[in-house]
Design a protein around this motif. Structure first.
Motif, PDB file in Angstrom:
ATOM      1  N   ALA A   1      -6.558  -1.103  -4.946  1.00 18.74           N
ATOM      2  CA  ALA A   1      -5.615  -0.567  -3.954  1.00 18.74           C
ATOM      3  C   ALA A   1      -6.362   0.090  -2.799  1.00 18.74           C
ATOM      4  N   GLY A   2      -7.430   0.834  -3.110  1.00 19.82           N
ATOM      5  CA  GLY A   2      -8.237   1.460  -2.062  1.00 19.82           C
ATOM      6  C   GLY A   2      -8.901   0.436  -1.162  1.00 19.82           C
ATOM      7  N   LEU A   3      -9.430  -0.622  -1.761  1.00 19.32           N
ATOM      8  CA  LEU A   3     -10.088  -1.677  -0.982  1.00 19.32           C
ATOM      9  C   LEU A   3      -9.093  -2.395  -0.069  1.00 19.32           C
ATOM     10  N   ILE A   4      -7.951  -2.772  -0.611  1.00 17.82           N
ATOM     11  CA  ILE A   4      -6.953  -3.487   0.179  1.00 17.82           C
ATOM     12  C   ILE A   4      -6.430  -2.617   1.318  1.00 17.82           C
ATOM     13  N   ALA A   5      -6.143  -1.351   1.033  1.00 17.78           N
ATOM     14  CA  ALA A   5      -5.637  -0.455   2.073  1.00 17.78           C
ATOM     15  C   ALA A   5      -6.679  -0.242   3.175  1.00 17.78           C
ATOM     16  N   TYR A   6      -7.937  -0.074   2.784  1.00 17.57           N
ATOM     17  CA  TYR A   6      -8.998   0.126   3.767  1.00 17.57           C
ATOM     18  C   TYR A   6      -9.163  -1.114   4.645  1.00 17.57           C
ATOM     19  N   LEU A   7      -9.193  -2.283   4.030  1.00 16.80           N
ATOM     20  CA  LEU A   7      -9.345  -3.523   4.798  1.00 16.80           C
ATOM     21  C   LEU A   7      -8.153  -3.760   5.722  1.00 16.80           C
ATOM     22  N   ALA A   8      -6.954  -3.434   5.261  1.00 17.12           N
ATOM     23  CA  ALA A   8      -5.765  -3.592   6.106  1.00 17.12           C
ATOM     24  C   ALA A   8      -5.847  -2.670   7.323  1.00 17.12           C
ATOM     25  N   ALA A   9      -6.283  -1.444   7.127  1.00 10.51           N
ATOM     26  CA  ALA A   9      -6.427  -0.506   8.240  1.00 10.51           C
ATOM     27  C   ALA A   9      -7.518  -0.973   9.206  1.00 10.51           C
ATOM     28  N   LEU A  10      -8.610  -1.484   8.661  1.00 10.80           N
ATOM     29  CA  LEU A  10      -9.696  -1.983   9.496  1.00 10.80           C
ATOM     30  C   LEU A  10      -9.237  -3.164  10.342  1.00 10.80           C
ATOM     31  N   ILE A  11      -8.537  -4.092   9.727  1.00 13.33           N
ATOM     32  CA  ILE A  11      -8.048  -5.274  10.455  1.00 13.33           C
ATOM     33  C   ILE A  11      -7.038  -4.864  11.524  1.00 13.33           C
ATOM     34  N   ALA A  12      -6.146  -3.927  11.189  1.00 16.80           N
ATOM     35  CA  ALA A  12      -5.163  -3.466  12.179  1.00 16.80           C
ATOM     36  C   ALA A  12      -5.867  -2.830  13.375  1.00 16.80           C
ATOM     37  N   GLY A  13      -6.871  -2.009  13.120  1.00 17.81           N
ATOM     38  CA  GLY A  13      -7.622  -1.388  14.209  1.00 17.81           C
ATOM     39  C   GLY A  13      -8.349  -2.407  15.066  1.00 17.81           C
ATOM     40  N   LEU A  14      -8.959  -3.386  14.427  1.00 17.87           N
ATOM     41  CA  LEU A  14      -9.672  -4.419  15.181  1.00 17.87           C
ATOM     42  C   LEU A  14      -8.728  -5.288  16.010  1.00 17.87           C
ATOM     43  N   ILE A  15      -7.560  -5.600  15.470  1.00 17.09           N
ATOM     44  CA  ILE A  15      -6.594  -6.411  16.210  1.00 17.09           C
ATOM     45  C   ILE A  15      -6.110  -5.669  17.451  1.00 17.09           C
ATOM     46  N   VAL A  16      -5.728  -4.408  17.288  1.00 20.91           N
ATOM     47  CA  VAL A  16      -5.243  -3.633  18.442  1.00 20.91           C
ATOM     48  C   VAL A  16      -6.350  -3.462  19.476  1.00 20.91           C
ATOM     49  N   SER A  17      -7.547  -3.149  19.020  1.00 20.24           N
ATOM     50  CA  SER A  17      -8.675  -3.002  19.943  1.00 20.24           C
ATOM     51  C   SER A  17      -8.968  -4.318  20.660  1.00 20.24           C
TER      52      SER A  17
END
Length: 179
Positions: free
Chosen positions: A10-26
């Protein structure tokens, strides 16, 4: 109850989802500004700082939302599942295991019959059947035990017929305080 493995995932999936969201917006901001942003080794400018701050804001907000959604510890979330809570087996302390009531001379013990746990002596006025005692698997994450400790003073840790030990409420709250 979730296991340590469940919390790591759960920690890995949540972290990767947040990372991808940040990269997409950026990336979208970089694309919308025509690629004028510089934020890195060669230098930086206003547009690059805007991209970097947007990444940071979206990444942080996504982590906060994910933490509330999957209910993992901050350490597990920020380490992408590398640092997980302690398992109940590691937190448990040995408990006496006896085969007959006549040999019992302590406070709490697990009574075995033909190698199988059948009850617990010392947590109530009489023998508590094993099925009614608070028992969790050894792989259960220790951070998940708070609901059990609201009702019971002691939690027993066992996998099948193998009794690993017990965790007292006092030991559990010391564990939570040390985190």
């Amino acid at each position: 109850m979730r296991t340590v493995r469940d919390l790591r995932l759960a920690g890995l999936i949540a972290y990767l989802a947040a990372l991808i969201a940040g990269l997409i917006v950026s990336g979208l901001i970089h694309w919308a500004l025509g690629g004028r942003g510089q934020f890195g080794w060669e230098g930086f400018n206003f547009f690059g700082i805007l991209e970097g701050l947007s990444f940071l804001l979206v990444f942080t907000l996504s982590l906060w939302i994910a933490k509330r959604a999957v209910k993992v510890t901050t350490t597990t979330l920020l380490s992408a599942g590398i640092f997980a809570p302690t398992s109940a087996r590691k937190l448990a302390r040995p408990v006496p295991v006896i085969n007959a009531l006549q040999s019992f001379e302590g406070n709490i013990a697990v009574l075995l019959e033909a190698g199988h746990p059948v009850g617990v002596i010392g947590i109530a006025d009489s023998l508590v059947p094993w099925d009614e005692a608070p028992v969790v698997s050894g792989e259960t994450a220790a951070s998940e035990l708070s609901s059990i400790f609201r009702q019971h003073q002691i939690v027993f840790v066992a996998d099948g017929d193998k009794v690993h030990g017990m965790i007292t409420r006092e030991r559990y709250f010391k564990y939570l305080g040390a985190k």
